[in-house]
Scaffold this active site. Structure first.
Site, PDB file in Angstrom:
ATOM      1  N   ARG A  75     -11.583   6.264  14.393  1.00  0.00           N
ATOM      2  CA  ARG A  75     -12.820   6.264  13.289  1.00  0.00           C
ATOM      3  C   ARG A  75     -13.525   5.874  14.885  1.00  0.00           C
ATOM      4  O   ARG A  75     -15.122   6.412  14.743  1.00  0.00           O
ATOM      5  CB  ARG A  75     -12.654   5.274  12.951  1.00  0.00           C
ATOM      6  CG  ARG A  75     -11.885   6.091  11.274  1.00  0.00           C
ATOM      7  CD  ARG A  75     -12.425   5.291  10.552  1.00  0.00           C
ATOM      8  NE  ARG A  75     -11.486   3.687  10.630  1.00  0.00           N
ATOM      9  CZ  ARG A  75     -10.968   3.330   9.372  1.00  0.00           C
ATOM     10  NH1 ARG A  75     -11.735   3.067   8.275  1.00  0.00           N
ATOM     11  NH2 ARG A  75     -10.104   1.460  10.343  1.00  0.00           N
ATOM     12  N   TYR A 156      -4.541  22.052   0.288  1.00  0.00           N
ATOM     13  CA  TYR A 156      -5.422  22.080  -0.085  1.00  0.00           C
ATOM     14  C   TYR A 156      -7.196  21.938   0.803  1.00  0.00           C
ATOM     15  O   TYR A 156      -7.859  21.814  -0.034  1.00  0.00           O
ATOM     16  CB  TYR A 156      -5.975  20.990  -1.174  1.00  0.00           C
ATOM     17  CG  TYR A 156      -5.202  19.859  -0.725  1.00  0.00           C
ATOM     18  CD1 TYR A 156      -6.524  18.686  -0.162  1.00  0.00           C
ATOM     19  CD2 TYR A 156      -4.613  19.044  -1.361  1.00  0.00           C
ATOM     20  CE1 TYR A 156      -6.049  17.958   0.363  1.00  0.00           C
ATOM     21  CE2 TYR A 156      -4.061  17.334  -0.895  1.00  0.00           C
ATOM     22  CZ  TYR A 156      -4.855  17.084   0.467  1.00  0.00           C
ATOM     23  OH  TYR A 156      -4.388  15.650   0.557  1.00  0.00           O
ATOM     24  N   PRO A 197       1.222  21.076   5.495  1.00  0.00           N
ATOM     25  CA  PRO A 197       2.191  21.353   5.123  1.00  0.00           C
ATOM     26  C   PRO A 197       2.746  21.045   3.516  1.00  0.00           C
ATOM     27  O   PRO A 197       1.501  20.390   3.145  1.00  0.00           O
ATOM     28  CB  PRO A 197       3.253  19.504   5.577  1.00  0.00           C
ATOM     29  CG  PRO A 197       1.896  19.262   6.738  1.00  0.00           C
ATOM     30  CD  PRO A 197       0.612  20.527   6.606  1.00  0.00           C
TER      31      PRO A 197
HETATM   32  N1  COA Z   1      -9.236   3.906  -4.816  1.00  0.00           N
HETATM   33  C1  COA Z   1     -10.564   2.978  -4.635  1.00  0.00           C
HETATM   34  N2  COA Z   1     -11.205   3.163  -3.893  1.00  0.00           N
HETATM   35  C2  COA Z   1     -10.342   2.475  -2.896  1.00  0.00           C
HETATM   36  C3  COA Z   1      -8.349   3.370  -2.763  1.00  0.00           C
HETATM   37  C4  COA Z   1      -8.811   3.397  -3.798  1.00  0.00           C
HETATM   38  N3  COA Z   1      -7.199   3.438  -4.715  1.00  0.00           N
HETATM   39  N4  COA Z   1      -8.291   1.951  -1.569  1.00  0.00           N
HETATM   40  C5  COA Z   1      -9.220   1.591  -0.799  1.00  0.00           C
HETATM   41  N5  COA Z   1     -10.969   2.310  -1.419  1.00  0.00           N
HETATM   42  C6  COA Z   1     -12.177   1.979  -1.085  1.00  0.00           C
HETATM   43  C7  COA Z   1     -12.231   0.346  -0.983  1.00  0.00           C
HETATM   44  O1  COA Z   1     -12.449  -0.517  -2.209  1.00  0.00           O
HETATM   45  C8  COA Z   1     -13.633   0.059   0.297  1.00  0.00           C
HETATM   46  O2  COA Z   1     -14.116   0.500  -0.221  1.00  0.00           O
HETATM   47  P1  COA Z   1     -15.209  -0.544  -0.562  1.00  0.00           P
HETATM   48  O3  COA Z   1     -15.692  -1.273   0.866  1.00  0.00           O
HETATM   49  O4  COA Z   1     -17.052  -0.029  -0.882  1.00  0.00           O
HETATM   50  O5  COA Z   1     -14.922  -1.206  -1.541  1.00  0.00           O
HETATM   51  C9  COA Z   1     -12.735   1.810   0.840  1.00  0.00           C
HETATM   52  O6  COA Z   1     -11.999   2.594   0.582  1.00  0.00           O
HETATM   53  C10 COA Z   1     -11.643   1.375   2.396  1.00  0.00           C
HETATM   54  O7  COA Z   1     -10.497   0.544   2.083  1.00  0.00           O
HETATM   55  P2  COA Z   1     -10.715  -0.499   3.181  1.00  0.00           P
HETATM   56  O8  COA Z   1      -9.342  -0.857   2.586  1.00  0.00           O
HETATM   57  O9  COA Z   1     -11.388  -1.030   3.678  1.00  0.00           O
HETATM   58  O10 COA Z   1     -10.341   0.856   3.901  1.00  0.00           O
HETATM   59  P3  COA Z   1      -8.847   0.373   5.297  1.00  0.00           P
HETATM   60  O11 COA Z   1      -9.311   0.966   6.710  1.00  0.00           O
HETATM   61  O12 COA Z   1      -8.377  -0.983   5.417  1.00  0.00           O
HETATM   62  O13 COA Z   1      -7.548   1.817   4.755  1.00  0.00           O
HETATM   63  C11 COA Z   1      -6.661   3.640   3.785  1.00  0.00           C
HETATM   64  C12 COA Z   1      -7.824   3.223   4.597  1.00  0.00           C
HETATM   65  C13 COA Z   1      -8.015   3.763   2.539  1.00  0.00           C
HETATM   66  C14 COA Z   1      -6.994   4.995   4.121  1.00  0.00           C
HETATM   67  C15 COA Z   1      -5.595   3.413   3.407  1.00  0.00           C
HETATM   68  O14 COA Z   1      -5.065   3.625   2.454  1.00  0.00           O
HETATM   69  C16 COA Z   1      -4.609   2.970   5.191  1.00  0.00           C
HETATM   70  O15 COA Z   1      -4.639   2.512   5.827  1.00  0.00           O
HETATM   71  N6  COA Z   1      -3.762   4.461   4.589  1.00  0.00           N
HETATM   72  C17 COA Z   1      -2.971   4.274   5.837  1.00  0.00           C
HETATM   73  C18 COA Z   1      -2.742   5.853   6.274  1.00  0.00           C
HETATM   74  C19 COA Z   1      -2.115   6.911   4.673  1.00  0.00           C
HETATM   75  O16 COA Z   1      -2.900   7.308   3.934  1.00  0.00           O
HETATM   76  N7  COA Z   1      -1.810   7.605   5.337  1.00  0.00           N
HETATM   77  C20 COA Z   1      -1.135   8.328   4.107  1.00  0.00           C
HETATM   78  C21 COA Z   1      -2.057  10.192   4.607  1.00  0.00           C
HETATM   79  S1  COA Z   1      -1.928  11.234   3.236  1.00  0.00           S
END
Ligand code: COA
Length: 293
Positions: A75, A156, A197
């Site tokens: 990012r 999608y 995929p």
């Molecule tokens: N439903 C609704 N909101 C959600 C959520 C959920 N399931 N999970 C996270 N959020 C929100 C948080 O509340 C936060 O918003 P806010 O500050 O307004 O409260 C925001 O999303 C960011 O969340 P945070 O946990 O701080 O972000 P992060 O950068 O640490 O995590 C994600 C990023 C959310 C994508 C996390 O799931 C992740 O790191 N995933 C790993 C990679 C991945 O997803 N791989 C699969 C690819 S298909």
């Protein structure tokens, strides 16, 4: 039939250096493993350096290849530039970028905060843009050619999908960037392609996308006409081919590898697959008798 076999010849990626964002786990790690087996040097990136180091060590032991773990939150443009610098220091030239890092979770869109929406857009779209722009500018500036960018999107990206709207929005952007730059930067010797995929089980994404008993309730294999999920090697085979010189005339393409899943949802009458042969006998009789009237 053995779709789990390795497809390319052993030296197919010899001498290439590949950056795989999100290469320390899941599908990114499977693709990285195959790239290493085919002779490439690979730089893997993610936010979690400890996890990344452990993955790099495992991959090097398994393959005998060279895998450099570099911490980088895609990012942030400055972190991406720094990651690319480290790749150059370690391996000289970078030949391939695989935009694989992603974030996603299921949620009704009205429940998302603005920051939640941004978080996914920033990882998927801004992250892919940051890596592509930073490396692309470098290649163009240094007049390095025969380079390629491969991005992992999803079906999608063009159909859209409820409940994963930030991801759909971001992946659509990545696909548009892929097709746009395939034309604009072809003159610099840079190719752009994407893979969409279907269901390929991974621990991280599946636990996040189908938490709890949703996995049993939505058996994704059932949605696939071929009635199975994908094997990681099948995706790795396709990715390795697309980044190899064998695919040098392939530019601006998105290749779907989903066993026919998205088209099944798209075809208006595909749900008639539920009709049994006995019901078809009755239906045929009804349709034919109506024609006679
Ligand atoms: N439903 C609704 N909101 C959600 C959520 C959920 N399931 N999970 C996270 N959020 C929100 C948080 O509340 C936060 O918003 P806010 O500050 O307004 O409260 C925001 O999303 C960011 O969340 P945070 O946990 O701080 O972000 P992060 O950068 O640490 O995590 C994600 C990023 C959310 C994508 C996390 O799931 C992740 O790191 N995933 C790993 C990679 C991945 O997803 N791989 C699969 C690819 S298909």
């Amino acid at each position: 039939m053995d779709f789990k076999k390795k497809m390319l010849r052993d030296d197919a990626l010899e001498g290439k250096t590949i950056i795989v964002t999100g290469g320390g786990s899941g599908l990114g790690m499977s693709m990285t493993r195959y790239f290493l087996e085919l002779g490439a040097n690979v730089v893997i990136t993610s936010r979690n350096l400890e996890k990344l180091k452990a993955s790099a060590k495992t991959l090097e032991e398994e393959t005998g290849g060279k895998c450099l773990p570099v911490q980088c939150d895609v990012r942030h443009y400055d972190e991406v530039e720094h990651m690319i610098e480290q790749a150059h220091t370690a391996f000289g030239e970078v030949d391939v970028l695989l935009n694989n890092a992603a974030g996603n979770f299921i949620s009704p869109t009205e429940r998302l905060s603005a920051n939640a929406f941004d978080t996914i857009i920033d990882i998927v779209l801004k992250g892919s843009k940051n890596c592509t722009l930073a490396l692309g500018k470098y290649w163009i500036d240094k007049k390095q050619t025969n380079k390629t960018v491969l991005s992992i999107v999803t079906t999608y990206a063009w159909t859209g999908s409820g409940y994963v709207v930030p991801s759909a929005t971001a992946k659509a952007g990545v696909l548009a960037m892929t097709r746009s730059l395939a034309v604009e930067w072809a003159k610099y010797g840079i190719r752009f392609n994407a893979i969409a995929p279907g269901p390929f089980p991974t621990k991280g994404a599946w636990d996040r996308l189908l938490p709890g008993d949703l996995k049993e309730k939505f058996d994704l294999a059932k949605k696939v006409p071929l009635k199975r999920v994908g094997d990681h090697q099948e995706l790795a085979n396709l990715a390795a081919y697309l980044v190899s010189d064998f695919a040098h005339y392939l530019n601006g393409e998105v290749i779907t590898i989903d066993g026919g899943e998205w088209l099944k949802g798209a075809g208006q009458f595909n749900l008639l697959e539920m009709v049994t042969p006995e019901m078809w006998d009755q239906l045929e009789e009804m349709i034919r008798s109506q024609k006679k009237k």
